[in-house]
Design an enzyme around this catalytic site. Structure first.
Site, PDB file in Angstrom:
ATOM      1  N   VAL A 162       0.869  -1.180   0.000  1.00  0.00           N
ATOM      2  CA  VAL A 162       0.000   0.000   0.000  1.00  0.00           C
ATOM      3  C   VAL A 162       0.901   1.223   0.000  1.00  0.00           C
ATOM      4  O   VAL A 162       1.902   1.270   0.730  1.00  0.00           O
ATOM      5  CB  VAL A 162      -0.943   0.009   1.222  1.00  0.00           C
ATOM      6  CG1 VAL A 162      -1.742   1.306   1.295  1.00  0.00           C
ATOM      7  CG2 VAL A 162      -1.887  -1.191   1.166  1.00  0.00           C
ATOM      8  N   GLU A 178       5.991 -14.370   4.197  1.00  0.00           N
ATOM      9  CA  GLU A 178       7.186 -13.933   4.897  1.00  0.00           C
ATOM     10  C   GLU A 178       7.047 -12.440   5.174  1.00  0.00           C
ATOM     11  O   GLU A 178       6.450 -11.711   4.386  1.00  0.00           O
ATOM     12  CB  GLU A 178       8.456 -14.147   4.056  1.00  0.00           C
ATOM     13  CG  GLU A 178       8.854 -15.592   3.869  1.00  0.00           C
ATOM     14  CD  GLU A 178       8.166 -16.256   2.694  1.00  0.00           C
ATOM     15  OE1 GLU A 178       8.129 -17.491   2.666  1.00  0.00           O
ATOM     16  OE2 GLU A 178       7.636 -15.541   1.808  1.00  0.00           O
ATOM     17  N   ASN A 182       9.534  -4.797  10.409  1.00  0.00           N
ATOM     18  CA  ASN A 182       8.261  -4.181  10.015  1.00  0.00           C
ATOM     19  C   ASN A 182       7.183  -4.599  11.027  1.00  0.00           C
ATOM     20  O   ASN A 182       6.310  -5.416  10.727  1.00  0.00           O
ATOM     21  CB  ASN A 182       7.880  -4.616   8.598  1.00  0.00           C
ATOM     22  CG  ASN A 182       6.689  -3.851   8.053  1.00  0.00           C
ATOM     23  OD1 ASN A 182       5.988  -3.151   8.775  1.00  0.00           O
ATOM     24  ND2 ASN A 182       6.456  -4.000   6.759  1.00  0.00           N
ATOM     25  N   TYR A 236      -0.631  -9.125  10.389  1.00  0.00           N
ATOM     26  CA  TYR A 236      -0.753 -10.545  10.077  1.00  0.00           C
ATOM     27  C   TYR A 236      -1.186 -11.351  11.303  1.00  0.00           C
ATOM     28  O   TYR A 236      -2.043 -12.237  11.191  1.00  0.00           O
ATOM     29  CB  TYR A 236       0.559 -11.088   9.503  1.00  0.00           C
ATOM     30  CG  TYR A 236       0.964 -10.416   8.204  1.00  0.00           C
ATOM     31  CD1 TYR A 236       0.025 -10.086   7.233  1.00  0.00           C
ATOM     32  CD2 TYR A 236       2.289 -10.097   7.950  1.00  0.00           C
ATOM     33  CE1 TYR A 236       0.395  -9.470   6.051  1.00  0.00           C
ATOM     34  CE2 TYR A 236       2.673  -9.481   6.772  1.00  0.00           C
ATOM     35  CZ  TYR A 236       1.721  -9.166   5.825  1.00  0.00           C
ATOM     36  OH  TYR A 236       2.095  -8.555   4.661  1.00  0.00           O
TER      37      TYR A 236
END
Length: 146
Positions: free
Chosen positions: A68, A100, A105, A112
Protein backbone atom coordinates in the site's frame (compact mmCIF):
# COMPACT_ATOMS: atom_id res chain seq x y z
CA UNK A 1 -9.96 -3.60 -6.14
CA UNK A 2 -9.62 -5.23 -9.52
CA UNK A 3 -7.36 -7.77 -11.23
CA UNK A 4 -3.90 -6.52 -12.13
CA UNK A 5 -3.16 -6.23 -15.84
CA UNK A 6 0.11 -5.88 -17.75
CA UNK A 7 -0.75 -2.27 -18.60
CA UNK A 8 -0.94 -1.50 -14.85
CA UNK A 9 2.70 -2.38 -14.19
CA UNK A 10 4.18 1.10 -14.59
CA UNK A 11 1.73 2.48 -12.00
CA UNK A 12 2.26 -0.57 -9.77
CA UNK A 13 6.01 0.09 -9.85
CA UNK A 14 5.52 3.68 -8.69
CA UNK A 15 3.74 2.44 -5.55
CA UNK A 16 6.17 -0.47 -5.07
CA UNK A 17 9.17 1.89 -5.19
CA UNK A 18 7.56 4.33 -2.76
CA UNK A 19 6.83 1.58 -0.26
CA UNK A 20 10.01 -0.52 -0.30
CA UNK A 21 13.72 0.25 -0.31
CA UNK A 22 14.21 -3.07 -2.18
CA UNK A 23 11.15 -3.27 -4.45
CA UNK A 24 10.21 -6.10 -6.75
CA UNK A 25 11.24 -5.54 -10.34
CA UNK A 26 8.70 -5.02 -13.10
CA UNK A 27 9.91 -8.37 -14.47
CA UNK A 28 8.84 -10.20 -11.32
CA UNK A 29 5.34 -8.74 -11.58
CA UNK A 30 5.22 -9.59 -15.28
CA UNK A 31 6.33 -13.18 -14.60
CA UNK A 32 3.64 -13.56 -11.91
CA UNK A 33 0.95 -12.36 -14.30
CA UNK A 34 2.15 -14.62 -17.11
CA UNK A 35 2.20 -17.55 -14.66
CA UNK A 36 -1.45 -16.86 -13.85
CA UNK A 37 -0.95 -15.89 -10.22
CA UNK A 38 -3.92 -14.04 -8.77
CA UNK A 39 -2.92 -10.36 -8.54
CA UNK A 40 -4.88 -7.19 -7.82
CA UNK A 41 -4.56 -3.46 -7.77
CA UNK A 42 -6.32 -1.03 -5.47
CA UNK A 43 -7.39 2.08 -7.35
CA UNK A 44 -9.17 5.07 -5.85
CA UNK A 45 -10.21 8.03 -7.95
CA UNK A 46 -7.91 6.86 -10.74
CA UNK A 47 -4.88 6.70 -8.42
CA UNK A 48 -3.10 3.42 -7.81
CA UNK A 49 -2.82 2.99 -4.05
CA UNK A 50 -1.82 -0.65 -3.59
CA UNK A 51 -1.45 -4.12 -5.00
CA UNK A 52 -1.13 -7.75 -4.03
CA UNK A 53 0.08 -11.02 -5.54
CA UNK A 54 -0.79 -14.54 -4.41
CA UNK A 55 0.24 -18.00 -5.56
CA UNK A 56 -1.94 -21.05 -5.05
CA UNK A 57 -0.76 -24.61 -5.69
CA UNK A 58 -2.35 -27.83 -4.52
CA UNK A 59 -3.78 -27.06 -1.09
CA UNK A 60 -1.42 -24.20 -0.17
CA UNK A 61 -1.31 -20.50 -0.93
CA UNK A 62 1.53 -18.04 -0.54
CA UNK A 63 1.06 -14.30 -0.15
CA UNK A 64 3.92 -13.02 -2.29
CA UNK A 65 3.37 -9.27 -2.15
CA UNK A 66 1.06 -6.92 -0.27
CA UNK A 67 1.80 -3.25 -0.83
CA UNK A 68 0.00 0.00 0.00
CA UNK A 69 1.32 3.44 -0.88
CA UNK A 70 2.93 4.85 2.29
CA UNK A 71 0.75 7.97 2.01
CA UNK A 72 -2.35 5.75 2.33
CA UNK A 73 -1.19 3.27 4.96
CA UNK A 74 -3.08 2.94 8.22
CA UNK A 75 -6.51 3.22 6.59
CA UNK A 76 -7.34 -0.49 6.27
CA UNK A 77 -6.36 -0.94 2.63
CA UNK A 78 -3.70 -3.55 3.40
CA UNK A 79 -6.06 -5.46 5.69
CA UNK A 80 -8.77 -5.47 3.03
CA UNK A 81 -6.35 -6.63 0.38
CA UNK A 82 -5.02 -9.40 2.63
CA UNK A 83 -8.54 -10.58 3.45
CA UNK A 84 -9.46 -10.67 -0.24
CA UNK A 85 -6.36 -12.75 -0.97
CA UNK A 86 -7.25 -15.19 1.80
CA UNK A 87 -10.77 -15.49 0.38
CA UNK A 88 -9.34 -16.30 -3.06
CA UNK A 89 -6.99 -18.87 -1.54
CA UNK A 90 -9.90 -20.52 0.26
CA UNK A 91 -12.00 -20.44 -2.92
CA UNK A 92 -9.23 -22.20 -4.81
CA UNK A 93 -9.06 -25.00 -2.28
CA UNK A 94 -6.11 -23.92 -0.16
CA UNK A 95 -6.03 -25.28 3.39
CA UNK A 96 -3.27 -22.95 4.57
CA UNK A 97 -1.68 -19.66 3.59
CA UNK A 98 1.98 -18.75 4.08
CA UNK A 99 3.86 -15.46 3.94
CA UNK A 100 7.19 -13.93 4.90
CA UNK A 101 7.60 -10.60 6.66
CA UNK A 102 10.53 -8.55 7.89
CA UNK A 103 10.96 -8.51 11.68
CA UNK A 104 11.84 -4.82 11.21
CA UNK A 105 8.26 -4.18 10.02
CA UNK A 106 6.29 -4.48 13.28
CA UNK A 107 3.17 -2.89 11.77
CA UNK A 108 2.95 -5.66 9.15
CA UNK A 109 3.74 -8.35 11.72
CA UNK A 110 0.94 -7.05 13.94
CA UNK A 111 -1.50 -6.96 11.00
CA UNK A 112 -0.75 -10.55 10.08
CA UNK A 113 -1.04 -11.74 13.68
CA UNK A 114 -4.32 -9.85 14.07
CA UNK A 115 -5.66 -11.56 10.95
CA UNK A 116 -4.82 -15.02 12.30
CA UNK A 117 -1.31 -15.75 11.05
CA UNK A 118 1.19 -17.39 13.43
CA UNK A 119 4.97 -17.48 13.26
CA UNK A 120 6.13 -20.94 12.22
CA UNK A 121 9.81 -20.29 11.56
CA UNK A 122 12.50 -18.05 10.15
CA UNK A 123 14.33 -17.83 6.85
CA UNK A 124 17.88 -16.71 7.63
CA UNK A 125 19.26 -13.76 5.66
CA UNK A 126 16.18 -13.62 3.41
CA UNK A 127 15.80 -9.85 2.89
CA UNK A 128 18.43 -7.31 1.82
CA UNK A 129 19.21 -4.40 4.15
CA UNK A 130 21.58 -1.44 4.14
CA UNK A 131 23.93 -3.46 6.33
CA UNK A 132 23.64 -6.89 4.73
CA UNK A 133 20.71 -9.25 5.15
CA UNK A 134 17.75 -9.67 7.50
CA UNK A 135 15.90 -12.85 8.45
CA UNK A 136 12.29 -13.33 7.41
CA UNK A 137 9.59 -14.36 9.81
CA UNK A 138 7.62 -17.17 8.17
CA UNK A 139 3.95 -17.07 9.12
CA UNK A 140 1.05 -19.38 8.31
CA UNK A 141 -2.70 -19.46 8.71
CA UNK A 142 -4.84 -22.58 8.59
CA UNK A 143 -7.99 -22.01 6.57
CA UNK A 144 -11.22 -23.39 7.90
CA UNK A 145 -14.17 -24.10 5.66
CA UNK A 146 -16.55 -21.11 5.53
Amino acid sequence: MRPMRIEDLDAVMVVERRAYPWPWSIGIFRDCLFAGYPAWVLVEGGAFIGHGVLSVAADEAHVLNVCVDPARQGRGYGRGLLRAMIDVARGRGACRVFLEVRPSNPVAVALYENEGFNEIGRRPRYYPTDKGREDAIVMAMELLAP
